[in-house]
Design an enzyme around this catalytic site. Sequence first.
Site, mmCIF file in Angstrom:
data_model
loop_
_atom_site.group_PDB
_atom_site.id
_atom_site.type_symbol
_atom_site.label_atom_id
_atom_site.label_comp_id
_atom_site.label_asym_id
_atom_site.label_seq_id
_atom_site.Cartn_x
_atom_site.Cartn_y
_atom_site.Cartn_z
ATOM 1 N N ARG A 78 0.850 -1.177 0.000
ATOM 2 C CA ARG A 78 0.000 0.000 0.000
ATOM 3 C C ARG A 78 0.893 1.237 0.000
ATOM 4 N NH1 ARG A 78 -3.706 -2.136 -1.891
ATOM 5 N NH2 ARG A 78 -5.778 -2.537 -0.999
ATOM 6 N N GLU A 124 -3.385 8.119 -5.589
ATOM 7 C CA GLU A 124 -3.506 7.445 -6.878
ATOM 8 C C GLU A 124 -4.668 8.037 -7.654
ATOM 9 O OE1 GLU A 124 -3.716 3.203 -6.323
ATOM 10 O OE2 GLU A 124 -1.758 3.113 -5.329
ATOM 11 N N HIS A 153 -0.601 0.619 -10.151
ATOM 12 C CA HIS A 153 -1.348 -0.317 -9.299
ATOM 13 C C HIS A 153 -1.864 -1.495 -10.124
ATOM 14 C CE1 HIS A 153 -3.637 -0.399 -5.226
ATOM 15 N NE2 HIS A 153 -3.402 -1.630 -5.660
#
Length: 348
Positions: free
Chosen positions: A257, A286, A305
């Site tokens: 994370r 993000e 991601h």
Amino acid sequence: MRARPSVTTSTGPGPSSAAGTGERGAGNGVVLTVLHEDDLPPSRDLLHDLAGEVRYARRAELGDALRGSDALLMWDSFSPALREAWHHADALRWIHVAAAGVDRLLFDDLRASDVIVTNSRGVFDRPIAEYVLACVLAFAKDLPGSWRLQGEQRWRHRVTERIDGKTVMIVGTGAIGREIARMLRAVGLTVLGAGRSTRDGDADFGAVYDSSRLAALVADVDYLVNVAPLTGETRRLIDADVLAALKPAARLINVGRGETVDTEALVEALRSGRLAGAALDVFEEEPLPAGHPLWSFPQVLISPHMSGDAAGWQEALADTFLENLRRYVAGAPLINVVDKHLGFVVSP
């Protein structure tokens, strides 16, 4: 009153119908709501075969859809919609998240409730491990440098590194961390683990150390791989002290994370040369904003991601949920049950 299956636990696309006007299925009495954004889960017909009623809802529609629902599939796994609509969840007993991480889902009222949360543990293990190995090899063989020189049509010989005999510490000793450990050990790296407690003789890591002491543990590490879930203990776990303790030739690989790494400290370590490089698949914000300093470092590999999203990943997510839905309907133990206070599935 509608009969509902008992719930027990175990560790081990097309157009959607309007919210609240669900499609009838097998007639077993289970009402399932699917939270989605644009995409619907594959194997949609099986949902209707297994559940008595299936409702589809986007964020704005979730409150209406949740009334009377027994189960919720968070296909839009990062959505904040459930927190907003929680007061409408008058019959909810089970939530399944189409992701491995659940930190963005959990909130105090949910933690305090009897609602069971399961996740998609197991789907992303191998793809993420392959991604980490690819990053190790890309750094060792300077593949980014070769691509830059190729773009400039420059022939410049360099000497690269070997990976056998290098040391990697994996922060996070769950299923994904273990798959990474097995893959990296297979190609000759020495693997150590950092987790909630210290122990020896671990089948995958050998030695596991207390991650709260990370800065005291990383002096000899060549690759620091972060796959820790986001919890109160892991937020900014990799901070300025940890980065300063790494040797200048070390690299950081983050597939956990973004919030578990202190971004400002990372930028400073890269800018000053105290860290040789970083491969980052996750970020505190993000998408990573245009103009962010991380974009500009040639020694940084950035991906959006996607480290676990190998071909077929959505089908695998759907299969994991369908297995649990079959169990829920049958009153059998559910798999991948999350400890809502720890924030992850506890290995048996």
